[in-house]
Design an enzyme around this catalytic site. Structure first.
Site, PDB file in Angstrom:
ATOM      1  CG  HIS A 177      -1.899  -1.153   1.179  1.00  0.00           C
ATOM      2  ND1 HIS A 177      -1.809  -2.394   1.645  1.00  0.00           N
ATOM      3  CD2 HIS A 177      -3.380  -0.985   0.703  1.00  0.00           C
ATOM      4  CE1 HIS A 177      -2.953  -2.993   1.626  1.00  0.00           C
ATOM      5  NE2 HIS A 177      -3.834  -2.194   1.133  1.00  0.00           N
ATOM      6  CG  ASP A 248      -3.895  -5.445  -4.071  1.00  0.00           C
ATOM      7  OD1 ASP A 248      -5.208  -4.817  -3.752  1.00  0.00           O
ATOM      8  OD2 ASP A 248      -3.033  -5.869  -3.276  1.00  0.00           O
TER       9      ASP A 248
END
Length: 338
Positions: A177, A248
């Site tokens: 992230h 993702d």
């Protein structure tokens, strides 16, 4: 005759607990195929059921509704839902893994969600904090066994499963992230450990896979989610996976390797993803919707259609069922009792 929208290749999100008027055009866009919900979209079961109904009405055609509802620290819907433990806890009570998969799936399906991005198939190597106890085990065989049980429960409830994060996020410390992790291990090492849970669940009929925003430098300089080697060669040909591949989130730092958002989406789809996620950035989602070519892809749509949920109960029927009450009580007693 009006043609209703089919499943496009983009999964996006919405801003709050109700659908805003300005979001309707994005949901109706031909390139939209799914909406993912977050904790900010949830107040209670009745509210989220109404939100999902409004999304489906706005779409006027095919749309998938997804959420991350693994359990532990990744459970978006909590109030009114059974609190699930992190995956690592099932090693203490392996007989409850299948029941928990059924419970998670049944509760979501009853409010209109099609699928949760679960189970996590990463093998915990004691390195990755972002994975950690989201993994079923440090042992690949044990992780595969517990994940298989969890998926079996999901399947019995009527929900397709998505294994993540292919080929494995558990051996790198950085959080994708926030950064682009690099795993220096060779292919033989990854095959011997990380791929085992994926191999087993694919053989059992796994419907979806999400690749990691991780570079496996010994095999490809591209992150796995942008890598034809990992998606087409290893996942499709070697492991013979024929289900849906979801990127993702393209808003993650690990995806910045591919450039701007349109470039990220194009690279992921070219590598073999069937659907790209663009979350928490409405402007980026609009860019991706507008720049991707709009074209039919029967194979992609067939794979994505297999992710549709098949609810067996309404919310009211589920809450009144003996099966739900017994399983919810078992989970609470096993993992949350004082």
């Amino acid at each position: 005759m009006t043609t209703l929208p089919s499943l496009g290749p983009v999964m996006l999100d919405v801003e709050g607990p109700t659908l805003a008027v300005h979001e309707i055009d994005k949901i109706r866009h031909p390139n939209t195929g799914a909406v993912i919900l977050f904790a900010r979209n949830y107040d209670n079961p009745e509210q989220v059921r109404a939100l999902i109904a409004s999304i489906r009405k706005a779409r006027g055609g095919e749309v998938l509704i997804a959420v991350d509802q693994e359990g532990g620290r990744v459970q978006r819907f909590q109030n009114g839902f059974t609190r699930l433990p992190p995956a690592a806890r099932y090693a203490e009570k392996p007989e409850l893994a299948e029941a928990a998969g059924w419970l998670m799936a049944s509760e979501l399906l009853a409010v209109g969600v099609d699928f949760s991005f679960a189970p996590v198939l990463d093998v915990d190597c004691g390195i990755s904090q972002v994975i950690g106890n989201r993994s079923f085990s440090t042992d690949p065989e044990r992780a595969a066994e517990l994940a298989s049980r969890f998926r079996k429960g999901m399947q019995s409830a009527g929900m397709a499963a998505t294994g993540k994060h292919f080929p494995g996020h558990g051996a790198v410390a950085p959080d994708s992230h926030l950064a682009l992790p690099v795993d220096e291990r060779g292919l033989d090492s990854i095959r011997a450990k990380d791929l085992l849970p994926f191999k087993r669940l694919i053989a059992e009929g796994l419907e979806g896979v999400m690749p990691a925003h991780v570079v496996f430098a010994a095999t490809d300089p591209r992150p796995a989610g942008f890598s034809p080697f990992w998606i087409q060669q290893v996942l499709r040909k070697e492991l013979q996976f024929d289900g849906a591949v979801f990127s993702d989130d393209l808003s993650m730092a690990g995806a910045s390797w591919a450039g701007g958002y349109p470039e990220r989406a194009e690279a992921a789809l070219a590598a073999g993803c069937d659907m790209v996620l663009v979350c928490n950035n409405p402007a980026a989602a609009e860019q991706v919707l507008e720049t991707l070519p709009t074209k039919a892809d029967p194979l992609r749509e067939h794979r994505l259609a297999a992710m549709r949920g098949k609810a067996q109960f309404t919310r009211e029927e589920l809450m009144n069922s003996v099966q739900w009450r017994k399983i919810s009580e078992r989970i609470n007693r096993a993992f949350h009792s004082c």
